[in-house]
Design a protein around this motif. Structure first.
Motif, PDB file in Angstrom:
ATOM      1  N   UNK A  23     -12.894  13.789 -60.885  1.00  0.00           N
ATOM      2  CA  UNK A  23     -12.264  14.868 -61.652  1.00  0.00           C
ATOM      3  C   UNK A  23     -12.009  16.134 -60.846  1.00  0.00           C
ATOM      4  N   UNK A  24     -12.913  16.474 -59.922  1.00  0.00           N
ATOM      5  CA  UNK A  24     -12.697  17.685 -59.133  1.00  0.00           C
ATOM      6  C   UNK A  24     -11.511  17.518 -58.191  1.00  0.00           C
ATOM      7  N   UNK A  25     -11.409  16.362 -57.577  1.00  0.00           N
ATOM      8  CA  UNK A  25     -10.251  16.077 -56.717  1.00  0.00           C
ATOM      9  C   UNK A  25      -8.977  16.100 -57.540  1.00  0.00           C
ATOM     10  N   UNK A  26      -9.031  15.500 -58.729  1.00  0.00           N
ATOM     11  CA  UNK A  26      -7.861  15.485 -59.607  1.00  0.00           C
ATOM     12  C   UNK A  26      -7.439  16.903 -59.972  1.00  0.00           C
ATOM     13  N   UNK A  27      -8.413  17.756 -60.266  1.00  0.00           N
ATOM     14  CA  UNK A  27      -8.099  19.132 -60.643  1.00  0.00           C
ATOM     15  C   UNK A  27      -7.454  19.885 -59.488  1.00  0.00           C
ATOM     16  N   UNK A  28      -7.984  19.700 -58.281  1.00  0.00           N
ATOM     17  CA  UNK A  28      -7.420  20.386 -57.112  1.00  0.00           C
ATOM     18  C   UNK A  28      -5.980  19.940 -56.873  1.00  0.00           C
ATOM     19  N   UNK A  29      -5.739  18.638 -56.944  1.00  0.00           N
ATOM     20  CA  UNK A  29      -4.387  18.136 -56.718  1.00  0.00           C
ATOM     21  C   UNK A  29      -3.432  18.589 -57.822  1.00  0.00           C
ATOM     22  N   UNK A  30      -3.932  18.640 -59.033  1.00  0.00           N
ATOM     23  CA  UNK A  30      -3.098  19.116 -60.140  1.00  0.00           C
ATOM     24  C   UNK A  30      -2.693  20.573 -59.930  1.00  0.00           C
ATOM     25  N   UNK A  31      -3.604  21.378 -59.390  1.00  0.00           N
ATOM     26  CA  UNK A  31      -3.287  22.791 -59.118  1.00  0.00           C
ATOM     27  C   UNK A  31      -2.206  22.908 -58.043  1.00  0.00           C
ATOM     28  N   UNK A  65       5.156  18.043 -55.773  1.00  0.00           N
ATOM     29  CA  UNK A  65       4.844  18.005 -57.196  1.00  0.00           C
ATOM     30  C   UNK A  65       4.676  16.572 -57.689  1.00  0.00           C
ATOM     31  N   UNK A  66       5.563  15.676 -57.236  1.00  0.00           N
ATOM     32  CA  UNK A  66       5.506  14.282 -57.680  1.00  0.00           C
ATOM     33  C   UNK A  66       4.290  13.566 -57.086  1.00  0.00           C
ATOM     34  N   UNK A  67       4.139  13.658 -55.758  1.00  0.00           N
ATOM     35  CA  UNK A  67       3.077  12.915 -55.080  1.00  0.00           C
ATOM     36  C   UNK A  67       1.699  13.442 -55.459  1.00  0.00           C
ATOM     37  N   UNK A  68       1.520  14.752 -55.462  1.00  0.00           N
ATOM     38  CA  UNK A  68       0.204  15.296 -55.819  1.00  0.00           C
ATOM     39  C   UNK A  68      -0.082  15.117 -57.304  1.00  0.00           C
ATOM     40  N   UNK A  69       0.968  15.145 -58.134  1.00  0.00           N
ATOM     41  CA  UNK A  69       0.754  14.879 -59.553  1.00  0.00           C
ATOM     42  C   UNK A  69       0.287  13.454 -59.782  1.00  0.00           C
ATOM     43  N   UNK A  70       0.940  12.494 -59.116  1.00  0.00           N
ATOM     44  CA  UNK A  70       0.516  11.100 -59.231  1.00  0.00           C
ATOM     45  C   UNK A  70      -0.886  10.904 -58.658  1.00  0.00           C
ATOM     46  N   UNK A  71      -1.155  11.546 -57.526  1.00  0.00           N
ATOM     47  CA  UNK A  71      -2.477  11.421 -56.910  1.00  0.00           C
ATOM     48  C   UNK A  71      -3.565  12.003 -57.807  1.00  0.00           C
ATOM     49  N   UNK A  72      -3.247  13.098 -58.496  1.00  0.00           N
ATOM     50  CA  UNK A  72      -4.213  13.689 -59.418  1.00  0.00           C
ATOM     51  C   UNK A  72      -4.518  12.718 -60.555  1.00  0.00           C
ATOM     52  N   UNK A  73      -3.481  12.088 -61.101  1.00  0.00           N
ATOM     53  CA  UNK A  73      -3.698  11.127 -62.173  1.00  0.00           C
ATOM     54  C   UNK A  73      -4.534   9.942 -61.727  1.00  0.00           C
ATOM     55  N   UNK A  74      -4.273   9.460 -60.514  1.00  0.00           N
ATOM     56  CA  UNK A  74      -5.045   8.321 -60.002  1.00  0.00           C
ATOM     57  C   UNK A  74      -6.499   8.701 -59.773  1.00  0.00           C
ATOM     58  N   UNK A  75      -6.734   9.904 -59.245  1.00  0.00           N
ATOM     59  CA  UNK A  75      -8.116  10.338 -59.039  1.00  0.00           C
ATOM     60  C   UNK A  75      -8.834  10.501 -60.369  1.00  0.00           C
ATOM     61  N   UNK A  76      -8.153  10.997 -61.374  1.00  0.00           N
ATOM     62  CA  UNK A  76      -8.766  11.197 -62.687  1.00  0.00           C
ATOM     63  C   UNK A  76      -9.129   9.859 -63.329  1.00  0.00           C
ATOM     64  N   UNK A  77      -8.257   8.862 -63.143  1.00  0.00           N
ATOM     65  CA  UNK A  77      -8.473   7.551 -63.755  1.00  0.00           C
ATOM     66  C   UNK A  77      -9.314   6.609 -62.891  1.00  0.00           C
ATOM     67  N   UNK A  78      -9.588   7.008 -61.651  1.00  0.00           N
ATOM     68  CA  UNK A  78     -10.337   6.141 -60.761  1.00  0.00           C
ATOM     69  C   UNK A  78      -9.511   5.017 -60.187  1.00  0.00           C
ATOM     70  N   UNK A  79      -8.198   5.201 -60.132  1.00  0.00           N
ATOM     71  CA  UNK A  79      -7.314   4.167 -59.599  1.00  0.00           C
ATOM     72  C   UNK A  79      -7.173   4.331 -58.084  1.00  0.00           C
TER      73      UNK A  79
END
Length: 244
Positions: A23-31, A65-79
């Motif tokens: 979740x922390x990685x996901x939050x950073x990438x989302x920012x 925006x696209x790549x970091x957004x997708x990466x944030x989603x994957x980190x949040x979901x554990x994918x």
């Protein structure tokens, strides 16, 4: 008696080892993705969309925006993470944006300086977001939060295809616009009116070699950068709960 857990016996690995959410990685990438989107939206609101979208700065930030957004989603979901050549290429392109701006366009000592006064208001906000915040954020994410060792030397040449395509786009766009059009050429080193096609191609060769060197540097750093801490799993007792 509890039967041992076996891998490769028709039981998917994810059924034995649950995905690890970050979740922390996901939050950073989302920012970072949010910073890119915010800067782009501000520029679109302040200027003509076709002109704004013609800049390499904006295009590279759309990619962020696209790549970091997708990466944030994957980190949040554990994918699983995106392929290394995608995240590495994103780093190269947004680094080009930041380096060219700070070392060339915003540098008064540069022959291609575009310093025409201090930016203020929302222009200053978008300028900092697109040229400083996102390049630094993507670099930190790549250096510290992604697994190293996935890049190959051939990727450095592959990553040059987009700058080459952008060069063709910028020259074709300038040729189609009438002389004297505002921002006919998006950057001074691509201005055919000032340098002629021979001069612009000469500039393109110099910048292209610099971009290739940057790409090689990214591949080299991938071999020596630190590896993020790997998650640890343990088998709990039945009283403690399920497999962790």
């Amino acid at each position: 008696m509890i039967a041992p857990i076996r891998m490769g016996m028709g039981v998917p690995a994810e059924a034995v080892v649950p995905p690890v959410r970050r979740p922390r990685v996901a939050a950073f990438r989302a920012l970072i993705a949010l910073a890119a989107v915010t800067g782009i939206v501000i520029d679109l609101a302040l200027g003509s969309p076709p002109r704004v979208l013609s800049y390499f700065t904006v295009q590279s930030n759309v990619l962020v925006a696209v790549v970091l957004g997708l990466s944030a989603g994957r980190a949040w979901q554990g994918r699983p993470a995106l392929p290394p050549w995608v995240t590495g290429g994103t780093l190269v392109y947004i680094s080009i944006t930041g380096l060219v701006y700070h070392l060339v366009l915003a540098n008064e000592a540069s022959a291609f300086s575009m310093t025409g006064g201090t930016l203020s208001g929302w222009h200053a906000v978008s300028n900092q977001l697109l040229h400083t915040v996102t390049p630094v954020g993507v670099a930190l994410d790549w250096l510290l939060l992604t697994r190293p060792g996935g890049l190959r030397l051939r990727y450095a040449g592959l990553w040059l295809l987009y700058p080459l395509a952008y060069l063709a786009f910028a020259l074709a766009r300038g040729a189609l616009l009438s002389p004297g059009s505002t921002a006919r050429y998006p950057y001074p080193f691509l201005d055919v009116d000032l340098h002629g096609y021979a001069g612009v191609l000469g500039n393109a060769v110099v910048f292209g070699l610099s971009f290739y060197a940057l790409a090689l540097l990214v591949v080299g750093l991938d071999r020596i950068r630190p590896r993020p801490p790997a998650p640890e799993y343990r088998i709990s007792s039945q009283a403690a709960g399920p497999l962790k």
